[in-house]
Write a protein that holds these residues in place. Structure first.
Motif, PDB file in Angstrom:
ATOM      1  N   GLU A   1    -100.469   3.202  15.941  1.00 43.13           N
ATOM      2  CA  GLU A   1     -99.949   3.090  14.578  1.00 43.13           C
ATOM      3  C   GLU A   1     -98.735   3.977  14.381  1.00 43.13           C
ATOM      4  O   GLU A   1     -97.754   3.576  13.739  1.00 43.13           O
ATOM      5  N   ARG A   2     -98.777   5.192  14.944  1.00 39.69           N
ATOM      6  CA  ARG A   2     -97.617   6.069  14.845  1.00 39.69           C
ATOM      7  C   ARG A   2     -96.441   5.498  15.635  1.00 39.69           C
ATOM      8  O   ARG A   2     -95.285   5.580  15.194  1.00 39.69           O
ATOM      9  N   GLY A   3     -96.726   4.890  16.797  1.00 43.80           N
ATOM     10  CA  GLY A   3     -95.664   4.254  17.569  1.00 43.80           C
ATOM     11  C   GLY A   3     -95.002   3.129  16.790  1.00 43.80           C
ATOM     12  O   GLY A   3     -93.772   2.971  16.825  1.00 43.80           O
ATOM     13  N   LYS A   4     -95.797   2.349  16.075  1.00 44.54           N
ATOM     14  CA  LYS A   4     -95.238   1.288  15.232  1.00 44.54           C
ATOM     15  C   LYS A   4     -94.338   1.871  14.150  1.00 44.54           C
ATOM     16  O   LYS A   4     -93.280   1.314  13.830  1.00 44.54           O
ATOM     17  N   GLU A   5     -94.741   2.995  13.601  1.00 51.98           N
ATOM     18  CA  GLU A   5     -93.919   3.647  12.585  1.00 51.98           C
ATOM     19  C   GLU A   5     -92.572   4.080  13.162  1.00 51.98           C
ATOM     20  O   GLU A   5     -91.535   3.951  12.503  1.00 51.98           O
ATOM     21  N   LEU A   6     -92.583   4.591  14.390  1.00 48.90           N
ATOM     22  CA  LEU A   6     -91.332   4.994  15.033  1.00 48.90           C
ATOM     23  C   LEU A   6     -90.384   3.800  15.186  1.00 48.90           C
ATOM     24  O   LEU A   6     -89.179   3.915  14.956  1.00 48.90           O
ATOM     25  N   ILE A   7     -90.950   2.668  15.570  1.00 50.64           N
ATOM     26  CA  ILE A   7     -90.153   1.457  15.766  1.00 50.64           C
ATOM     27  C   ILE A   7     -89.504   1.008  14.458  1.00 50.64           C
ATOM     28  O   ILE A   7     -88.393   0.476  14.451  1.00 50.64           O
ATOM     29  N   GLU A   8     -90.180   1.270  13.354  1.00 53.93           N
ATOM     30  CA  GLU A   8     -89.719   0.783  12.048  1.00 53.93           C
ATOM     31  C   GLU A   8     -88.856   1.783  11.286  1.00 53.93           C
ATOM     32  O   GLU A   8     -88.358   1.471  10.196  1.00 53.93           O
ATOM     33  N   LEU A   9     -88.635   2.984  11.840  1.00 44.99           N
ATOM     34  CA  LEU A   9     -87.906   4.022  11.114  1.00 44.99           C
ATOM     35  C   LEU A   9     -86.499   3.588  10.714  1.00 44.99           C
ATOM     36  O   LEU A   9     -86.048   3.865   9.597  1.00 44.99           O
ATOM     37  N   SER A  10     -85.794   2.901  11.627  1.00 42.42           N
ATOM     38  CA  SER A  10     -84.408   2.528  11.334  1.00 42.42           C
ATOM     39  C   SER A  10     -84.319   1.568  10.150  1.00 42.42           C
ATOM     40  O   SER A  10     -83.330   1.572   9.413  1.00 42.42           O
ATOM     41  N   ASP A  11     -85.354   0.759   9.938  1.00 38.21           N
ATOM     42  CA  ASP A  11     -85.354  -0.163   8.794  1.00 38.21           C
ATOM     43  C   ASP A  11     -85.418   0.587   7.476  1.00 38.21           C
ATOM     44  O   ASP A  11     -85.028   0.055   6.427  1.00 38.21           O
ATOM     45  N   LEU A  12     -85.926   1.823   7.529  1.00 31.98           N
ATOM     46  CA  LEU A  12     -86.090   2.623   6.316  1.00 31.98           C
ATOM     47  C   LEU A  12     -84.941   3.612   6.139  1.00 31.98           C
ATOM     48  O   LEU A  12     -84.969   4.441   5.219  1.00 31.98           O
ATOM     49  N   GLY A  13     -83.958   3.537   7.045  1.00 34.47           N
ATOM     50  CA  GLY A  13     -82.846   4.470   6.980  1.00 34.47           C
ATOM     51  C   GLY A  13     -83.218   5.876   7.406  1.00 34.47           C
ATOM     52  O   GLY A  13     -82.533   6.850   7.063  1.00 34.47           O
TER      53      GLY A  13
END
Length: 318
Positions: free
Chosen positions: A30-42
């Motif tokens: 789940e934390r890895g998924k969050e890392l992947i999505e960080l750029s979408d959140l700026g």
């Protein structure tokens, strides 16, 4: 030539591909998924470290996250490499360039390779870099100042590109985390993957073994072995990889015997073939239940505790 109706290759591939995440696996994923999505959140890139003994799911996690990123964000969203014995920081950068398809991945100095990697990451819009078996960067388990400096310079890619990192390996990789404040600031989240223990994790272990047996049964085979969960625990010492090796080998032996019944004899031969005496009870399928129970209870009594990863705030205020 056998008359079996099951496809041995297909079954063993299904067992090898089976992912049965434990609690730490789920949290790290789940934390890895969050890392992947960080750029979408700026948000800027970040990093996690996953460490622990062999055969507990670290590499499986890296492949699972790689597949997730490719499925949802495309093949350029993630790059994964696995280090070998004698690895260097320069070699690690080269292997990442090679994974990106750079035809000159082995040519250049560390700064030159880092610049090319940085430009490639930006061009491909890579979100996550995964480096497995990182302990090979640390000969003797003690990182030198030169090594730390080289790693920090390489990790400046994170600041310049916004890419996130996942580092995985044996417990030695925590020496990097402990040794330098800047590394801790980039990898504030750590996950220790360990083998399951007996009897505390017996219920979870039984569920894992039953899941693998369900896969076997779905392919037309049956498993005939009393107390198979506890015997598998003794043979593997609660680690997933040796468990899978035992089961796939037993499947192959049943196939060669022209039968769809995996017997105690198949499991015994599989354990004797795949398990070293120092890594588990290789004769676990050929001894009394009392011996199995005693071995399982004593198997982890001499284990070292996991290195303690203190919160960053406590380190900086110490």
């Amino acid at each position: 030539m056998t008359d079996n109706t099951f496809n041995v290759s297909q079954l063993n591939k299904a067992l090898l591909a089976r992912r049965i995440p434990h609690d730490k696996f789920k949290k790290a994923f789940e934390r890895g998924k969050e890392l992947i999505e960080l750029s979408d959140l700026g948000m800027p890139g970040s990093g996690i470290m996953v460490f622990g003994p062999s055969g507990v799911g670290k590499t499986k996690l890296t492949f699972t996250l790689e597949e997730y990123a490719i499925k949802h964000y495309g093949k350029d969203s993630v790059v994964r490499t696995q280090l070998d014995t004698g690895a260097t920081v320069k070699g690690a950068i080269s292997s990442l360039l090679f994974a990106f398809g750079d035809p000159r991945s082995n040519y250049g100095t560390i700064p030159e390779l880092s610049t090319r990697l940085k430009n490639t990451i930006k061009k491909r819009k890579c979100r996550l870099i995964i480096i497995d078996e990182v302990q090979h960067l640390i000969p003797g388990g003690k990182p030198s100042k030169t090594l730390i400096d080289n790693i920090l310079n390489a990790f400046k890619i994170l600041d310049d590109t916004g890419v996130s990192f996942l580092l995985a390996g044996m417990e030695d990789i925590m020496q990097l985390w402990i040794a330098d404040e800047q590394i801790r600031s980039r990898f504030q989240t750590t996950y220790f993957f360990d083998v399951l223990t007996y009897p505390q994790d017996r219920r979870a272990w039984r569920g894992i073994v039953r899941s693998f047996i369900e896969t076997i049964e779905q392919h037309g085979l049956t498993v005939e072995c009393p107390e198979i969960e506890d015997r598998c625990f003794a043979a593997s010492k609660g680690a997933i990889r040796p468990l899978v090796l035992i089961l796939t080998t037993a499947v192959s032996l049943a196939y060669k015997s022209n039968t769809t019944i995996i017997t105690v004899e198949h499991l015994l031969k599989a354990a004797q073939k795949q398990i070293d005496k120092n890594d588990g009870k290789h004769n676990a399928f050929d001894v009394d239940r009392e011996i199995i129970d005693r071995f399982n209870k004593e198997a982890h009594s001499s284990r070292r505790l996991a290195p303690i990863a203190r919160p960053l705030s406590s380190i900086l205020t110490a």
